[in-house]
Enzyme design. Structure first.
Site, PDB file in Angstrom:
ATOM      1  N   LYS A 530       0.869  -1.166   0.000  1.00 46.47           N
ATOM      2  CA  LYS A 530       0.000   0.000   0.000  1.00 46.47           C
ATOM      3  C   LYS A 530       0.910   1.222   0.000  1.00 46.47           C
ATOM      4  O   LYS A 530       2.124   1.091   0.179  1.00 46.47           O
ATOM      5  CB  LYS A 530      -0.897   0.022   1.240  1.00 46.47           C
ATOM      6  CG  LYS A 530      -0.134  -0.267   2.551  1.00 46.47           C
ATOM      7  CD  LYS A 530      -1.054  -0.324   3.754  1.00 46.47           C
ATOM      8  CE  LYS A 530      -1.759  -1.666   3.914  1.00 46.47           C
ATOM      9  NZ  LYS A 530      -3.183  -1.637   3.673  1.00 46.47           N
ATOM     10  N   LYS A 536      -0.486   4.105   8.201  1.00 46.28           N
ATOM     11  CA  LYS A 536      -0.597   2.703   7.770  1.00 46.28           C
ATOM     12  C   LYS A 536       0.393   1.810   8.524  1.00 46.28           C
ATOM     13  O   LYS A 536       0.320   0.598   8.477  1.00 46.28           O
ATOM     14  CB  LYS A 536      -0.400   2.593   6.259  1.00 46.28           C
ATOM     15  CG  LYS A 536      -1.501   3.303   5.456  1.00 46.28           C
ATOM     16  CD  LYS A 536      -1.248   3.189   3.959  1.00 46.28           C
ATOM     17  CE  LYS A 536      -2.188   4.035   3.103  1.00 46.28           C
ATOM     18  NZ  LYS A 536      -3.534   3.429   2.927  1.00 46.28           N
ATOM     19  N   THR A 638      -8.908  -1.399   0.478  1.00 49.34           N
ATOM     20  CA  THR A 638      -9.493  -2.294  -0.515  1.00 49.34           C
ATOM     21  C   THR A 638      -8.525  -3.444  -0.787  1.00 49.34           C
ATOM     22  O   THR A 638      -8.959  -4.530  -1.169  1.00 49.34           O
ATOM     23  CB  THR A 638      -9.796  -1.547  -1.839  1.00 49.34           C
ATOM     24  OG1 THR A 638      -8.683  -0.705  -2.162  1.00 49.34           O
ATOM     25  CG2 THR A 638     -11.042  -0.701  -1.697  1.00 49.34           C
TER      26      THR A 638
HETATM   27  C1  26V Z   1      -5.843  13.575  -1.581  1.00 54.56           C
HETATM   28  C2  26V Z   1      -5.092  14.475  -2.261  1.00 54.56           C
HETATM   29  C3  26V Z   1      -4.841  15.768  -1.638  1.00 54.56           C
HETATM   30  C4  26V Z   1      -4.662  16.823  -2.665  1.00 54.56           C
HETATM   31  C5  26V Z   1      -3.636  16.431  -3.690  1.00 54.56           C
HETATM   32  C6  26V Z   1      -3.848  15.092  -4.325  1.00 54.56           C
HETATM   33  C7  26V Z   1      -4.602  14.139  -3.515  1.00 54.56           C
HETATM   34  C8  26V Z   1      -4.855  12.888  -4.032  1.00 54.56           C
HETATM   35  C9  26V Z   1      -5.604  12.000  -3.325  1.00 54.56           C
HETATM   36  C10 26V Z   1      -6.089  12.355  -2.098  1.00 54.56           C
HETATM   37  C11 26V Z   1      -7.019  11.490  -1.382  1.00 54.56           C
HETATM   38  C12 26V Z   1      -6.495  10.277  -0.880  1.00 54.56           C
HETATM   39  C13 26V Z   1      -7.641   9.596  -0.254  1.00 54.56           C
HETATM   40  C14 26V Z   1      -7.616   8.143  -0.501  1.00 54.56           C
HETATM   41  O1  26V Z   1      -7.011   7.623  -1.411  1.00 54.56           O
HETATM   42  N1  26V Z   1      -8.334   7.467   0.339  1.00 54.56           N
HETATM   43  C15 26V Z   1      -8.417   6.056   0.288  1.00 54.56           C
HETATM   44  O2  26V Z   1      -9.603   5.722  -0.384  1.00 54.56           O
HETATM   45  C16 26V Z   1      -9.765   4.328  -0.496  1.00 54.56           C
HETATM   46  C17 26V Z   1     -10.999   4.090  -1.332  1.00 54.56           C
HETATM   47  O3  26V Z   1     -12.127   4.545  -0.677  1.00 54.56           O
HETATM   48  C18 26V Z   1      -9.874   3.709   0.891  1.00 54.56           C
HETATM   49  O4  26V Z   1      -9.975   2.331   0.738  1.00 54.56           O
HETATM   50  C19 26V Z   1      -8.638   4.050   1.713  1.00 54.56           C
HETATM   51  O5  26V Z   1      -8.804   3.601   3.025  1.00 54.56           O
HETATM   52  C20 26V Z   1      -8.436   5.543   1.715  1.00 54.56           C
HETATM   53  O6  26V Z   1      -7.196   5.875   2.337  1.00 54.56           O
END
Ligand code: 26V
Length: 793
Positions: A530, A536, A638
């Site tokens: 991951k 994590k 996931t």
């Molecule tokens: C946030 C940001 C901040 C701004 C810049 C780019 C960027 C890109 C992605 C993110 C969000 C990351 C959130 C994420 O990936 N969450 C994950 O989502 C999965 C699907 O729902 C979940 O299984 C994971 O537990 C969770 O960490």
């Protein structure tokens, strides 16, 4: 499913080789053969694709639009052949043509247009929407460069550009006719009492369509990715003045927008380019949606009957204000009606509670890049205040920042979390006031597609499943329950063992070739893959590895259960602490793997560049799934579901979807440990929690001392002083507090693994009880609870 014969397929491949690639078979390279096969397979997707589109038009069925800044699709060739029922035929035909199907499949670049969980979920959803017959478009950005390629230089992560598009991408259709102007900057004027946006810059968004075919080819949807192009190709004035480089500036500027994926999914930085990318995707998508809707001849007020728009996290949350702008400014609707319509169409999925990952934009930046949207957001905020009278600290614009979570919440008719625990925490901790004023939070526990994550990546096991319960489980995963009666039978367990072992032997060979480490397939393969993040807790895992190493050294003659610790994952390029953890894992690997006294009792491997394709190799070969985040931090996970499906029991905390995995599989088939989300909050109230835990744990003291003394950084004992200091004094993610419990759980794992019959039963029950985690179930949930539509099949 297509009834194409092997002879037809072969003719198609040779036709493409000749007429599409312009190659004569004796001179064709692996690339040429892959292209020829891909085009031949793509031809077969076009029929169901057109049929699905036609059917949706004719019936006037509601459509789903999934807006996501990330789609982590991985390779498509084998997946497509499987869904079309052509996999074995393709293998046979390629063999007849003297080509190795596996080599061809592995020649395809891994499309990494995403960071991790959120992007991979979007890809699984696309496949499941096609499988269950949910008419849908995925909208994203066609990044020229996906997530960086990871390498190690003396154990340190290095980042190299990813270049999946330098080769021809056979799955997409360019649509030059589907292009929209996207505006930025400028100012807003009053004209005849109306607000008129006079943009300062424009670019073109051009569509590239990839068909996504579902199981048995019964339905196909479109993944529409936008590429940025200049509205004006060339500055002829400058060119004529002899300033050739400057003449190409508009082009360079525009292309920057779809050049590269942001690789940091942990900390939010208010970068203008990121905001522009988000608006670029969202505006192009919404213009496309309205164009298609109008082509259907409907009145705009009926939009919610035909259109459901899902925002994958807040990244496309500008969709609310943009839809209002299009309805009000471009279609003359009143604000109040536009609000009502927009909200009825929009849904918002939250994927993280981490405060540092929640998007907020300085009003200064926002007003500069999107002046009209800034006005609309203030209007929405005022409307919300006057309508609901929230407490003064609740709202969209606060302290000169636009809070995208609040904006998305207010503009959506449904907000969802991604696991039962997470949805609960979204309610209680993230949006308690908003939820109190106008409840709309629902849960949709994540899932993964069993076509890719079981059928395709684990042929030995999926073959056994089909032999045992018959075909059809692929699209009806609850049927895996039918395996349960067989779990009592020795013959079945033996076959199950054989399947796992075949995968482990294959992985051991791959590790030998690619990592130069020899591992025994008899060892327990313990896998944590991951993104690298403090929450994590890969650190907890490597500390336990060191404790194990220490114990083996102290008593080499003991009857150790041999283990291979496998790590995989990338750190955001600017995430210093995560990179330090990577370095430590690699340093520990070097010491442990070269210690002759340890031998097969313990090996540590960390193949670089973890991605979808590597996951497909590692997960089927795993014995143990590491899901050890600090409780309350992992929204769902996931990967945890993929391991379960592939018959790997979990060692894990009560976090995210682990809670539901535990519930489905039963406590006797899950290695639970650690503080609960509530206990985590309690424990943090003691400022000495780490110190107390360390002083109470001899093994942890030994481990920290070894690291501090340079046992894994011989030339440089100070290398990990900061890391050790952080465990003692700034252990926000409670590595120390959970350490002993984790050690004990790992000891339980050893005992269980040594009892072959017991272990195999546990492993098989994990597969048998994983049906709930099919993303088909998740998608049906979204359709019923959020999107309000039924299958078109
Ligand atoms: C946030 C940001 C901040 C701004 C810049 C780019 C960027 C890109 C992605 C993110 C969000 C990351 C959130 C994420 O990936 N969450 C994950 O989502 C999965 C699907 O729902 C979940 O299984 C994971 O537990 C969770 O960490």
């Amino acid at each position: 499913m297509t009834d194409l014969t092997a002879a037809d397929l072969k003719a198609d491949i040779l036709r493409h080789l000749t007429f599409t690639l312009g190659k004569d078979a004796p001179h064709a390279s692996l690339y040429d053969w892959r292209m020829a096969l891909s085009f031949a397979i793509r031809d077969r997707i076009v029929d169901p694709w057109f049929a699905s589109t036609r059917k949706t038009w004719e019936s006037g069925h509601k459509r789903v639009y999934y807006l996501s800044m990330e789609f982590l699709i991985g390779r498509l060739l084998e997946d497509a052949t499987i869904n079309l029922g052509l996999r074995d035929k393709a293998e046979q035909v390629m063999a007849e043509l003297g080509q190795d199907f596996r080599a061809i499949v592995e020649d395809e670049p891994d499309a990494a247009l995403g960071n991790g969980g959120l992007g991979r979920l979007a890809a699984c959803f696309m496949e499941s929407m096609a499988t269950v017959g949910c008419p849908a478009y995925g909208y994203g950005i066609r990044y020229e460069h996906g997530l960086f390629r990871q390498g190690f230089d003396q154990g340190r992560q290095i980042e190299m550009p990813e270049d999946w598009l330098t080769q021809r991408h056979p799955w997409e259709f360019e649509r030059p006719e589907a292009a929209y102007t996207i505006a930025f900057k400028g100012h807003v004027e009053k004209r005849d009492g109306r607000d008129v946006w006079v943009p300062g810059e424009t670019v073109l968004a051009e569509a590239f369509d990839t068909p996504v075919v579902g199981w048995e080819g019964r339905w196909a949807n479109t993944l529409r990715l936008w590429g940025a192009k200049p509205t004006r190709l060339f500055d002829l004035d400058r060119f004529n003045r002899g300033d050739y480089a400057a003449a190409a500036e508009p082009e360079t500027l525009a292309r920057t927008l779809s050049r590269v994926l942001y690789p940091d999914d942990t900390t939010y930085q208010g970068k203008e380019l990121r905001l522009k990318q988000e608006y670029f995707l969202t505006s192009a998508a919404l213009q496309d949606i309205l164009r298609r809707f109008k082509a259907g001849g409907h009145a705009l007020r009926d939009l919610p009957d035909h259109v459901a728009i899902q925002m994958n996290d807040t990244h496309p949350a500008i969709a609310g204000p943009e839809l209002i702008r299009l309805l009000v400014d471009e279609n003359g609707m009143e604000f109040a009606e536009a609000m009502e319509i927009a909200r009825a169409c929009l849904g918002y999925t939250n994927h993280t509670l981490l405060p540092e990952a929640l998007e907020r934009w300085a009003t200064f930046t926002f007003g500069n890049v999107l002046p009209r949207h800034m006005q609309i957001i203030e209007k929405i905020d005022a409307w919300h205040r006057e309508t609901y009278h929230p407490p003064h600290w609740v709202g969209i614009v606060k302290h000169h920042e636009v809070r995208m979570g609040e904006l998305a919440f207010i503009m959506a008719h449904k907000v969802n979390g991604v696991s039962a625990l997470h949805s609960d925490l979204v309610k209680k901790n993230l949006f308690p006031e908003l939820e109190g004023l106008h409840p709309r939070i629902v849960n949709e526990t994540n899932g993964v597609t069993p076509r890719r994550w079981l059928k395709m990546c684990n042929r030995p096991l999926s073959g056994l499943i089909t032999d045992t319960i018959g075909a059809g489980w692929e699209a009806d995963l609850d049927r895996l329950k039918e395996l349960e009666p067989h779990v009592k039978k020795k013959t079945f367990l033996k076959a199950f063992d054989g399947a796992k072992r075949a995968n482990k032997v294959a992985l051991a060979g791959w590790i030998a070739d690619h990592c130069g480490v020899t591992v025994s397939p008899d060892a327990l393969f313990d896998v944590q893959v991951k993104r690298i993040h403090e929450y994590k807790r890969q650190l907890l895992n490597i500390l336990e590895t060191i404790a194990r190493y220490h114990a083996i050294k102290a008593d080499p003659q003991k009857d150790w259960v041999p283990r291979v610790k496998i790590f995989g994952g990338k750190a955001a390029p600017g995430y210093v602490v995560a990179k330090e953890i990577i370095h430590l894992i690699n340093d520990v690997a070097t010491v442990v793997n070269s210690d002759p006294e340890v031998g097969d009792r313990l090996k540590v491997v960390y193949p670089p560049n973890y991605n979808v394709s590597l996951a497909e190799r590692l997960i089927p070969a795993a014995d143990l799934s590491e899901q050890i985040s600090t409780a309350g931090k992992e929204a769902s996970g996931t990967g945890n579901m993929k391991f379960m499906m592939n018959g790997a029991p979990t060692i894990g905390t009560l976090d995210g979807a682990n809670v539901e995995i535990l519930q489905e599989v039963g406590a006797e088939n899950f290695f639970l440990f650690g503080l609960t989300a509530e206990q985590v909050i309690e424990r943090r109230k003691n400022p000495d929690h780490a110190r107390d835990a360390i002083l109470a744990s001899q093994p942890l003291q030994d481990v920290l001392q070894m690291i501090a003394e340079g046992a894994f950084s011989p030339g440089e004992p100070g290398r990990y002083h900061q890391l050790v200091h952080r465990v003692w004094h700034h252990d926000y993610f409670l590595v120390a507090a959970d350490f002993d419990a984790y050690l004990a759980a790992q000891a339980e794992v050893d005992i269980a693994y040594a009892d072959r019959a017991r272990w195999l039963k546990m492993a098989a029950l994990n597969t048998a009880r994983s049906g709930f985690f099919s993303s088909d179930r998740t998608i049906r949930g979204y359709m019923a609870d959020i999107w309000g539509l039924e299958s078109a099949l």
